[in-house]
Every structure is written in C-alpha cells, then in structure tokens.
Design a protein around this motif. Structure first.
Motif, short mmCIF file in Angstrom:
data_model
loop_
_atom_site.label_atom_id
_atom_site.label_comp_id
_atom_site.label_asym_id
_atom_site.label_seq_id
_atom_site.Cartn_x
_atom_site.Cartn_y
_atom_site.Cartn_z
N MET A 166 0.79 -1.18 0.04
CA MET A 166 0.07 0.18 -0.11
C MET A 166 0.90 1.19 -0.04
O MET A 166 0.61 2.14 -0.70
N ALA A 167 1.90 1.21 0.80
CA ALA A 167 2.72 2.41 0.86
C ALA A 167 3.64 2.77 -0.62
O ALA A 167 3.84 3.76 -0.72
N VAL A 168 3.63 1.62 -1.30
CA VAL A 168 4.20 1.99 -2.61
C VAL A 168 3.40 3.03 -3.45
O VAL A 168 4.06 4.18 -3.86
N ARG A 169 2.23 2.91 -3.29
CA ARG A 169 1.47 3.95 -3.90
C ARG A 169 1.27 5.09 -3.18
O ARG A 169 1.39 6.27 -3.62
N GLU A 170 1.01 5.05 -1.88
CA GLU A 170 0.81 6.09 -0.87
C GLU A 170 2.15 7.14 -0.84
O GLU A 170 1.81 8.49 -0.84
N LYS A 171 3.19 6.72 -0.83
CA LYS A 171 4.35 7.55 -0.97
C LYS A 171 5.01 8.03 -2.42
O LYS A 171 6.09 8.56 -2.61
N GLY A 172 4.22 7.29 -3.32
CA GLY A 172 4.71 7.43 -4.68
C GLY A 172 5.71 6.91 -5.39
O GLY A 172 6.55 7.55 -6.13
N PHE A 173 6.37 5.79 -4.74
CA PHE A 173 7.64 5.17 -5.06
C PHE A 173 7.38 4.46 -6.54
O PHE A 173 8.31 4.41 -7.33
N ASP A 174 6.18 4.21 -6.69
CA ASP A 174 6.02 3.65 -7.98
C ASP A 174 5.74 4.67 -9.13
O ASP A 174 6.68 4.46 -10.22
N ALA A 175 5.41 5.97 -8.92
CA ALA A 175 5.62 7.04 -9.81
C ALA A 175 6.96 7.42 -10.13
O ALA A 175 7.29 7.81 -11.39
N GLN A 176 7.76 7.40 -9.01
CA GLN A 176 9.07 7.72 -9.30
C GLN A 176 9.89 6.66 -10.28
O GLN A 176 10.87 6.86 -10.72
N GLU A 177 9.36 5.39 -10.51
CA GLU A 177 10.04 4.46 -11.34
C GLU A 177 9.08 4.47 -12.86
O GLU A 177 9.25 3.59 -13.56
N GLY A 178 8.11 5.43 -12.60
CA GLY A 178 7.43 5.57 -14.15
C GLY A 178 6.19 4.58 -14.14
O GLY A 178 5.81 4.16 -15.20
N LEU A 179 5.81 3.97 -13.01
CA LEU A 179 4.89 3.21 -12.67
C LEU A 179 3.47 3.81 -12.31
O LEU A 179 3.53 4.55 -11.37
N TRP A 180 2.25 3.09 -12.50
CA TRP A 180 0.97 3.20 -11.67
C TRP A 180 0.61 1.72 -11.36
O TRP A 180 0.10 1.07 -12.05
N ILE A 181 0.81 1.60 -9.91
CA ILE A 181 0.31 0.26 -9.44
C ILE A 181 -1.03 0.31 -8.99
O ILE A 181 -1.25 1.06 -8.24
N GLU A 182 -1.76 -0.85 -9.38
CA GLU A 182 -3.15 -1.01 -8.89
C GLU A 182 -3.21 -2.08 -8.26
O GLU A 182 -2.74 -3.19 -8.83
N LEU A 183 -3.52 -2.03 -6.81
CA LEU A 183 -3.81 -3.20 -6.07
C LEU A 183 -5.24 -3.70 -6.33
O LEU A 183 -6.23 -2.85 -6.11
N VAL A 184 -5.38 -5.19 -6.72
CA VAL A 184 -6.81 -5.53 -6.86
C VAL A 184 -6.89 -6.85 -6.13
O VAL A 184 -6.25 -7.77 -5.88
N GLN A 185 -7.95 -6.73 -4.94
CA GLN A 185 -8.43 -7.83 -4.27
C GLN A 185 -9.04 -8.96 -4.85
O GLN A 185 -10.15 -8.68 -5.61
N THR A 186 -8.54 -10.21 -4.95
CA THR A 186 -9.45 -11.32 -5.26
C THR A 186 -8.82 -12.71 -4.53
O THR A 186 -7.93 -12.46 -3.66
N ARG A 187 -9.62 -13.57 -4.75
CA ARG A 187 -9.34 -15.04 -4.19
C ARG A 187 -7.87 -15.42 -4.72
O ARG A 187 -7.49 -15.07 -5.94
N PRO A 188 -6.87 -16.05 -3.91
CA PRO A 188 -5.94 -16.58 -4.42
C PRO A 188 -5.83 -17.36 -5.59
O PRO A 188 -4.80 -17.10 -6.51
N SER A 189 -6.59 -18.25 -5.66
CA SER A 189 -6.64 -19.10 -6.89
C SER A 189 -6.97 -18.12 -8.04
O SER A 189 -6.41 -18.32 -9.41
N VAL A 190 -7.70 -17.17 -7.97
CA VAL A 190 -8.05 -16.14 -9.39
C VAL A 190 -7.00 -15.42 -9.39
O VAL A 190 -6.54 -15.27 -10.67
#
Length: 321
Positions: free
Chosen positions: A44-68
C-alpha cells in the motif's frame, strides 16, 4: 440489478485507473492480493508515498481470491501477486511457471484468536475454525499450528473458508459464529481488548514469507526492466517503513487507513517492523518451509531453485543503497 452495479463498479475502477496511467504517461501494473490488512502495508505504501511513480509506474492493487490471482498471473491479467504461500502451493500442485522474486514479510503477522471459553487448543476439538481461503496462508498456518497440538484440521477440528478477508473473520469471531481463527493487525488487538483469548502467535510456529511479489517466469526475461522497477519501488518502500524518522507519519497513515487510535497504530507498527524484510531478498529457507507444509507427494527435490529467484532483489537492493 445489484450484480450489474457491482460489475459496473469494477469496470469503472479498471478503466479509470488505466486511463489515469495513460494520461500521466505511467506504466500500469496490476498486483493481486488476497485480503486487506496491515500486513499489506508495504504494498500500500508504494502508492501512498509515490515510489511507483518515481519509477514511471502506476501500481493498481486488486483484491481477489488466491486461486483467481494465480490464474491471472498465468493469463497475463495480473503482473504480480502478493500472496507467496498460495502461489507456491499452486506452482507445485499444478506445475505452474511462477517465481518468488521479492519478500515483504519474513514471518506471518497473525495471532490465533479464540472465544473466551476456549482456554487451550485442546478445547477446539469438534469445534469450528475459519480461514480466509482454502490453500492460502491462513489455511497452511492454521493447519501447522493445530498439528503441533495433535489436532488434525478437517478431522478433529472443523474448518470453513470465509470470503471477505480479515474484516469478515473479525466479524465472525465477534459474533461468536466461529470458535477460533488466525487474525491479523489491527483486528487482533481489537479482539484482545474485547476479551477474546490469544492462544498463539503464528511466528512462534512457522517462519516463512507471506507477502511479497510473485511473477510468471517468462515475465522476468521478457519485461526485465519493468520487473526491476517494480522491485526497486518496493525495496524503497521497505526502507521508508523501517526508518524511525518516519514513525509518526506511518502511524498517522495507519490511523487514517484502518480507523484505529494512536496507541494501536504504534503497537501495530512495532509488531510489523519485527517481521518486515530489510532488503526484500526472498528467503529460500522460508519458501522451503512452505514446501514442507504441502502433501509429501507434491514436493520435488529441485523445485525450490525453480521457485525462488534471488538475483533481482539482490541486485536492485545493492543499487538502491
């Protein structure tokens, strides 16, 4: 109509995040996770602190069942998966080309909580415990803990899977509809305050990575630069979370995100720092423990080297110093 609304909401999130990534010139990365809890804080903090944007990324976390989520890795719908135990189990059982490339936690952040009238594990015989998903981390850990107390999950103790993650397990324990379950922060502290009984800390029984990054093997070669950027963003996040100078800011985020008071936030952060990885390099010994928890027929002498990729996090960690 209700199901149609849910589908529309999911599609809206999907396309709006995709559109945002396009507008900002960032590369969109989708990461699956099984359940919302404080154990997910590094992701969560990767997005919250913008560490993804510093790498040119937009990280989207998606909740789903492990098998899916695991099948999403294979199909390409997901780039990475957070849940290491379920991915390892699926890789071995179904011969899937998955690799553990980063670990956020070195040990489970779970406490086994039980109703007030359950004074020991022996009292759980013929009673019901819950897990968040069959084959997932809580299932494997619960099984290991009960076996340590000479109880067989599914035979001596009934087991049910509760969808909805830790909040749903917390509600079931609070309502008394189950007798025990592994529960994570901050819910375990709330249950202790409510008078429920803490029978065991999971880290006293097992020590293996629960959260991190798992990817499809071919992705590591085909998109190596992108993979390194994702791992670098997560390693920077771990360093931020471990730094004492950030304690007040992190605690404030925990209070806001999980609706807890300052005391719970600080106590939770202290517990999490004890098990967070320092450098993100996966532990072969930890993954080996996951393999030992699987049925004997599903283990293979050479599978460990195939499952764990150390080089990416090792190299990125050195570069990021």
């Amino acid at each position: 109509m209700k199901s149609l609304s849910i589908v529309f909401a999911i599609q809206f999130v999907f396309f709006s995040s995709f559109g945002f990534a396009q507008e900002t010139g960032l590369t969109r990365i989708r990461i699956g996770y099984p359940s919302m809890s404080m154990a997910l804080l590094p992701a969560m903090a990767v997005r919250e602190k913008g560490f993804d944007a510093q790498e040119g990324l937009w990280i989207e976390l998606v909740q789903t069942r492990p098998s899916v989520s695991v099948m999403g890795l294979i199909s390409g719908e997901f780039d990475f998966d957070v849940g290491i135990p379920s991915a390892v189990q699926a890789a071995v059982a179904q011969d899937l080309p998955l690799r553990v490339i980063f670990e956020a936690t070195q040990a489970p952040l779970f406490t086994f909580m039980a109703q007030r009238n359950v004074k020991s594990f022996a009292d759980l015989k013929s009673r019901t415990v819950a897990v968040t998903a069959m084959g997932g981390a809580t299932h494997l850990i619960t099984q290991s803990i009960l076996e340590s107390h000479r109880l067989k999950l599914g035979a001596d103790v009934r087991v049910i899977a509760i969808g909805g993650g830790m909040p749903a397990v917390f509600s079931a324990l609070t309502a008394g509809t189950i007798d025990g379950a592994l529960i994570s922060l901050p819910w375990q502290i709330r249950l202790e305050q409510a008078g429920l009984r803490a029978l065991a800390e999971a880290s006293d029984y097992v020590r293996f990575p629960t959260n991190g990054l798992v990817a499809k093997a071919e992705k590591l070669q085909r998109e190596s630069d992108k993979v390194r950027k994702v791992v670098r963003a997560h390693i920077r996040t771990l360093r931020y979370l471990h730094s004492d100078k950030n304690t007040e800011e992190i605690a404030a985020y925990i209070m806001r995100r999980f609706n807890v008071d300052g005391a719970i936030a600080i106590q939770s952060l202290k517990r999490m720092r004890a098990v967070w990885s320092e450098n993100g390099v996966p532990s072969k010994k930890g993954v080996e423990q996951i393999l030992r928890m699987l049925p004997a027929g599903k283990r293979d002498a050479g599978v460990l080297d195939q499952l764990v990729e150390l080089s990416i996090a090792t190299e990125v960690s050195r570069e990021a110093r």
